[in-house]
Design an enzyme around this catalytic site. Structure first.
Site, short mmCIF file in Angstrom:
data_model
loop_
_atom_site.label_atom_id
_atom_site.label_comp_id
_atom_site.label_asym_id
_atom_site.label_seq_id
_atom_site.Cartn_x
_atom_site.Cartn_y
_atom_site.Cartn_z
N ASP A 15 0.73 -1.14 -0.12
CA ASP A 15 -0.09 -0.07 0.04
C ASP A 15 0.80 1.15 -0.01
OD1 ASP A 15 -2.21 1.98 0.18
OD2 ASP A 15 -2.16 1.54 2.30
N GLU A 75 -1.23 -1.34 -4.64
CA GLU A 75 -2.47 -0.59 -4.71
C GLU A 75 -2.50 0.30 -5.81
OE1 GLU A 75 -4.65 2.96 -2.39
OE2 GLU A 75 -4.63 1.02 -1.32
N ASP A 148 -2.78 1.18 9.45
CA ASP A 148 -3.82 0.91 8.34
C ASP A 148 -3.16 0.64 7.09
OD1 ASP A 148 -5.91 1.61 10.09
OD2 ASP A 148 -6.07 3.52 9.33
#
Length: 174
Positions: A15, A75, A148
């Site tokens: 990510d 991503e 996260d």
């Protein structure tokens, strides 16, 4: 390609972020994850951009050299009309990720955040918390996956594992 679907593979999910790039690694076959790990590569705003990009690139390259994954799932970059500079910066981070994969001869697949949410939660508009809970449930992992960015990276790695050897499909869930 015959036989690939039954052998244990290693997939890295990434990510991208300039302050924190989430990185996760899964090993397994099909829908079964046999082991996993996660974390983040962090940089600080006081570092110049080239140095921050080098920290991310070097950290990834080191992990790729150690773990020898068969696939990297990153991503896909998105850009908000309100904050176009963020999309440009993410593009630079993704550039060093693509370069690291290329240098290690590992295929890199880009997956949108919406697709990751659709595959793992059944809802392309799911929130971060819902995605993290779905990832934890599938891993049978009781503690929260933090930060996260690492949770999102884990979702991407799992998608790569689940789809290894199968055609990638924008709408199908697992």
């Amino acid at each position: 390609m015959h036989g690939r679907e039954n052998s244990i593979i290693t997939v890295v999910g990434i990510d991208p972020g300039l302050a924190a790039t989430g990185v996760a690694l899964v090993r397994g076959t099909g829908l079964c994850v046999s082991s996993f790990s996660y974390g983040a590569i962090k940089t600080t705003p006081c570092q110049p951009l080239p140095e921050r990009l080098n920290v991310i690139y070097s950290g990834l390259l080191s992990m790729l050299e150690t773990e020898h994954p068969q696939l990297i799932v990153v991503e896909d970059v998105f850009s908000s009309p309100k904050f176009p500079q963020s999309g440009i910066t993410l593009g630079k981070v993704i550039g060093v990720i693509l370069l690291a994969g290329y240098r290690k001869n590992i295929p890199v697949m880009e997956v949108s955040v919406r697709e990751a949410k659709q595959v793992l939660t059944g809802n392309g508009r799911a929130g971060k918390k819902q995605l993290e809970e779905s990832v934890r449930r599938r891993l049978n992992h009781s503690s929260p996956i933090q930060p996260d960015h690492a949770s999102d990276a884990m979702a991407l790695a799992m998608i790569g594992l689940f789809r290894w050897g199968a055609p990638f499909n924008e709408t199908g869930g697992i």
